[in-house]
Design an enzyme around this catalytic site. Structure first.
Site, PDB file in Angstrom:
ATOM      1  CD  GLU A   3      51.214  23.621  47.721  1.00 45.57           C
ATOM      2  OE1 GLU A   3      50.085  23.426  47.783  1.00 45.57           O
ATOM      3  OE2 GLU A   3      52.239  23.767  49.696  1.00 45.57           O
ATOM      4  CG  PHE A  10      55.294  20.898  48.244  1.00 45.05           C
ATOM      5  CD1 PHE A  10      56.159  21.455  47.326  1.00 45.05           C
ATOM      6  CD2 PHE A  10      53.804  21.278  47.676  1.00 45.05           C
ATOM      7  CE1 PHE A  10      56.158  21.608  46.724  1.00 45.05           C
ATOM      8  CE2 PHE A  10      53.546  21.372  46.648  1.00 45.05           C
ATOM      9  CZ  PHE A  10      55.024  22.170  45.671  1.00 45.05           C
ATOM     10  NE  ARG A  44      48.229  21.777  46.223  1.00 42.83           N
ATOM     11  CZ  ARG A  44      48.170  21.278  46.190  1.00 42.83           C
ATOM     12  NH1 ARG A  44      47.839  20.450  45.667  1.00 42.83           N
ATOM     13  NH2 ARG A  44      49.824  21.850  45.276  1.00 42.83           N
ATOM     14  CG  HIS A  49      45.008  21.868  42.047  1.00 43.94           C
ATOM     15  ND1 HIS A  49      45.734  21.663  41.150  1.00 43.94           N
ATOM     16  CD2 HIS A  49      45.680  20.952  42.959  1.00 43.94           C
ATOM     17  CE1 HIS A  49      46.952  21.290  40.721  1.00 43.94           C
ATOM     18  NE2 HIS A  49      47.167  20.110  41.834  1.00 43.94           N
ATOM     19  N   GLY A  67      48.416   7.892  32.258  1.00 42.99           N
ATOM     20  CA  GLY A  67      48.468   9.068  33.802  1.00 42.99           C
ATOM     21  C   GLY A  67      49.641   8.038  34.678  1.00 42.99           C
TER      22      GLY A  67
END
Lengths: 595, 237, 120
Positions: free
Chosen positions: A269, A133, A300, A367, A31
């Site tokens: 988001e 955000f 969040r 998440h 990743g």
């Protein structure tokens, strides 16, 4: 071994010689963190990257909204503001010295991505575009939301992941796609490599290395509703545990407020950043009650709790009443198709909803794991969780806990953390290798544990099914260790997990072949999941306070006197042992957290 | 709720004698169930030997591309009831070597990608402490190109690839054009070099299968046409 | 995979030639229909056609049509066959065969055209 010669290939019992590989650096996970480190180290050293999926299939690619950096391309912004927001967002559990490094280096890291070719969206002046955000504000929280999230439409993670794959190809990084890590080789405080399974051809391989780095990602898959990929089973965490090393702050699991209803698939988001509203079944914009000033752009943890409260109090939508709506209609077709095309596509393909005309039903979804492998600022894994590094072992990204996110991560800080600390890990690996010429000694029984595990599962013929145990685990975790927790539920879950563990010993699998055997892998993954979820639950039970994403209804307040500290947990002989370490506080003293 | 029959093309590399065969599974399917959900359900509850790749299940990782009722698509983005049949035929993507059941080798995909030098090539250093500038109009030129998820649907559906296994493939051409169309890239010549090859660009006969197969609605054929024009321009000028 | 000089195709110019020749063939065919069936005032008979074909202008047009059509068609054939024929010796053989066919028909056709005479 007395006749140890670091230059010869070592024999490992039970593994053919052509399956023993040597590299200066072996990275697990392709990743953002893993490939960023690979890119950094590959300019000087021989780097191998193992990944259980093909590199561009890594879950970093699913990140949509953006990557935070106070570039101030669109309006005034400062790293100090970004730091304040991150500290406050973490509910003061983030280590402030490290957060300072994060926010100061952020602009450099994002610009480097641009230089590598990442296709960021642009401002009219041709600079990297930025959007709002949740939790990112102006002037130390006193102003409104700030334009800080650098983005590539709503495919930021995808764009960054593919860019990294491209530059790794350019640097001739050696990929081992579809290799699955089975065990770490750590002896006497020195990491000597790892053992892995070749998924395509079958077979155990040993990777003898001077340095090993983990960028193995998160573990959202232990929850029923999750935004995470099927591959996100947190294998790296339990490999670390099994090597006798600790994990940090495992009780902090972030629930993203907006997962597609019943699917959990992420609705970025950015949907709220661009101006989307949250509505309950009566059409009420309920965030007015919970965060009157920041509304939908509160962090969040708070938004997820607000949604869950609406649902619990009977104002949820959908057949089971477990959803609320995110309404984008007022943004208009133009803005939706230009800035949020992927969300439009997801809502259409998975729910059959055209978000230009209808609101999208959503529900909170597991998440992100704030906790993980304890590392220092140079990404060295800490054997005692505090200061003693394991020689030659590094970790970065979601699997690590450096801790910049503390009790709750702000949106867009994850792509930042993964790439920034991946880069730092790469740099410290390079420093280490410049001074270390010889390979560490490879014990001849290095593969014993891994060979045993594979053999045991391949011949398992019990009556229990992996898929069914996993489903029960996911349901239990969701119900009893989800957004709201209490001692009663957690204690019940502790017993439940023990029982699932016992049932896991009696599993049987259908597929006994070695080539591309996902039946085998899913069983190994379930073993990992059962291993580290115990730590999540035990940590959550011990932490008798509510902080960030960890919310105890029986202890609803934050308790800085007792709990302004990080949890460290080991598993020794099947028992969990705890230790704690203080939080580093430099600039911002803990205050009440209001939005 | 409807009972659906899944006819799945299977292959076990350990049982060469049996070769490829079709196995049927039955499953009750609700509205909202994707093909990937259904395959998982079969694997987890009925037959653990059924093998397929999967990861993100939200259409961004590209793992679960397969041939569904004769058409390439991502299993995770395919609504079973949306297919409108009581029988669903699932096969591994055509053209690639099959490893097991629905899993195919990605080697041809990777070879094609590597051939086109799939990275931004620059010769001038970037500005210090600043990004390279790119106007929104210049940036717009790579829309429809950078979104590729490398699922392999396009190349698998391409008759030129069926006939020539060394054909570079539409996915790689799309990648090449993503860089050539990028105002920041200074290495067009290097990206184009591999394309002017017997197994390259000129094997494309504008059949448009790749466009139809792409689950992300991208247009490799258009990219290929642009590349052809670019090569001619260079030869003539 | 061999992405090197030995498999260099030189396809760019040929591809461009196919586009141009296609266009040229279309124009010539259109002109042919126009001249023969629309603009022609005389009776549609051997004599009137032969009169025209014997002029130097029409000889040039027809020879160019012959050459371009042969090249366009035969190269198209080569491309289609090339999809399926991968062995090097086969490729060389077929390329030679196509070249010979092209050459023979070009010469034969051109001679027919050049030597054609009629009337005064």
């Amino acid at each position: 071994m007395t006749n140890f010669d670091p230059e010869t290939i070592h024999d490992v019992e039970g593994v053919p010689i052509h399956s023993v590989h040597r590299h200066d650096v072996v990275i697990v996970g392709a990743g953002l963190a893993g490939m960023r480190a690979a890119y950094e180290a590959s300019s000087e050293f021989d780097v191998a990257v193992l990944s259980k999926v093909f590199p561009t299939r890594s879950h970093s690619g699913a990140a949509q909204g953006g990557v935070a950096a106070s570039l101030a391309n669109e309006e005034e912004d400062h790293w100090e503001w970004h730091m304040f927001d991150t500290v406050k967002g973490s509910d003061y559990l983030g280590d402030q010295d490290i957060i300072e490094t994060l926010v100061k280096e952020a602009p450099v890291v994002v610009r480097e991505f641009e230089h590598m070719g990442c296709p960021f969206s642009r401002t009219p002046e041709g600079r990297i575009a930025q959007r709002k955000f949740g939790g990112h504000t102006k002037d130390f929280g006193k102003g409104g939301p700030v334009l800080r999230a650098c983005y590539a439409v709503d495919r930021t993670g995808h764009a960054m992941l593919h860019t990294l794959y491209e530059v790794c190809v350019k640097n001739e990084v050696r990929f081992y796609p579809e290799f699955f890590a089975l065990s770490l080789i750590v002896r006497d405080g020195v990491c000597r490599g790892l053992v892995a399974w070749d998924i395509i051809n079958g077979g155990v391989h040993v990777f003898h290395a001077k340095t090993v780095m983990f960028g193995t990602g998160g573990y959202g898959r232990v929850f029923k509703i999750t935004s995470n990929a099927l591959a996100n089973t947190g294998d790296g965490l339990s490999l670390v545990l099994r090597a006798g090393l600790p994990l940090e702050d495992m009780e902090f699991v972030q629930f993203h407020p907006t997962g597609l209803y019943q699917q959990g698939i992420l609705v970025s988001e950015a949907a709220r950043g661009e101006g989307g509203y949250l509505l309950n079944k009566d059409g009420e914009r309920f965030m007015e009650k919970y965060a009157p000033s920041k509304m939908e752009l509160a962090p969040r943890d708070l938004v997820s709790r607000s949604i869950q409260t609406e649902i619990n109090e009977g104002r949820g939508c959908g057949e089971d009443g477990c959803g609320v709506y995110i309404d984008l209609r007022h943004l208009g077709e133009d803005k939706i198709m230009k800035q949020l095309p992927q969300i439009h596509e997801l809502a259409w393909k998975f729910l059959g909803i055209d978000c230009i005309k209808e609101p999208i039903p959503i529900q909170p979804t597991a998440h992100y794991s704030m906790g993980g492998i304890p590392v220092d600022i140079d990404c060295q894994v800490l054997a005692d969780g505090k200061e003693k590094p394991v020689r030659g072992f590094y970790a970065a990204g979601e699997c690590a806990c450096v801790s910049v996110h503390g009790g709750n991560r702000l949106g867009t800080n994850s792509l930042l953390e993964a790439s920034l600390f991946g880069r730092r890990a790469g740099k410290s690996i390079v420093r280490f290798l410049r001074e270390t010429r010889a390979f560490p000694e490879l014990p001849s029984d290095a593969a014993e544990e891994a060979l045993g595990e594979v053999e045991r599962i391949l011949s398992a013929d019990g009556s229990e099914k992996v898929g069914i145990i996993r489903e029960e685990l996911q349901e239990k975790m969701m119900l009893e260790c989800g957004i709201f927790r209490d001692a009663g539920k957690l204690e019940k879950l502790t017993g439940g997990l023990r029982e699932l563990g016992k049932r896991f010993e009696k599993i049987g699998i259908d597929d006994r072949s070695v080539k591309f055997n996902y039946d085998l892998l899913e069983a190994i993954e379930l073993g990992h999941m059962l291993d580290f979820t115990e730590l999540i639950v035990a940590g959550a039970l011990r932490r008798e306070e509510s902080r960030g994403a960890h919310s105890r209804t029986d202890h609803p307040d934050r308790d800085d006197d007792k709990w302004l500290r990080h949890t460290l947990a080991w598993k020794r002989d099947g028992r969990i042992e705890f230790d704690y370490k203080p939080v580093t506080i430099t600039r911002f003293q803990p205050k009440e957290r209001k939005y | 709720m409807a009972m659906i029959t899944f006819r799945i093309n299977r292959y076990n590399p350990d049982d060469e004698r049996r070769g490829h065969y079709v196995q049927e599974y039955q499953l009750d399917v609700e509205k909202g169930t994707t093909l990937l959900d259904a395959l998982n359900e079969i694997k987890w509850k009925q037959d653990g030997t059924l093998t397929f790749r999967r990861s993100c299940r939200s259409g961004i990782c590209g793992s679960c591309a397969m041939t569904i009722n004769g058409v390439n698509n991502l299993a995770c983005e395919t609504q079973v009831l949306g297919l409108g049949n009581s029988t669903v035929t699932v096969e591994p993507m055509r053209g690639y070597p099959v490893i097991k059941d629905l899993v195919v080798s990605l080697d041809p995909l990777v070879r094609g990608i590597l051939a086109v030098k799939p990275y931004m090539i620059t010769h001038s250093p970037p500005p210090s402490d600043q990004e390279r500038l790119q106007s929104p109009e210049e940036r717009e030129k790579i829309d429809g190109l950078y979104e590729c998820i490398l699922c392999g649907s396009c190349t698998s559906s391409c008759p030129s690839f069926w006939a020539d296994k060394e054909y570079i493939g539409p996915h790689a051409f799309l990648k090449a054009y993503r860089f050539i169309a990028d105002s920041r890239d200074e290495g067009s010549r290097e990206h184009l070099e591999a394309l002017d090859d017997r197994h390259g660009l000129w094997r494309c006969h504008t059949i448009f299968n790749c466009v139809e197969a792409c689950p992300k609605d991208l247009n490799p054929t258009k990219a290929i046409s642009e590349l052809k024009k670019e090569l001619v321009r260079r030869k003539l000028g | 995979m061999r992405y090197n000089e030995t498999t260099r195709s030189g396809g760019a110019l040929w591809w461009f030639f196919q586009r141009l020749s296609g266009l040229y063939l279309a124009i010539v065919l259109f002109t042919h229909v126009l001249v023969l069936h629309v603009l022609m005032k005389d009776e549609l008979a051997y004599g009137s056609i032969a009169d025209r074909v014997a002029t130097p202008l029409w000889k040039t047009i027809n020879i160019s049509f012959l050459v371009v059509a042969l090249m366009h068609g035969l190269y198209g054939l080569w491309i289609v066959l090339g999809d399926y024929i991968h062995r090097q010796w086969m490729r060389i053989l077929i390329w030679c065969a196509i070249a010979v066919i092209g050459l023979v028909f070009t010469i034969y056709g051109a001679l027919t055209m050049i030597l054609f005479q009629y009337g005064g």
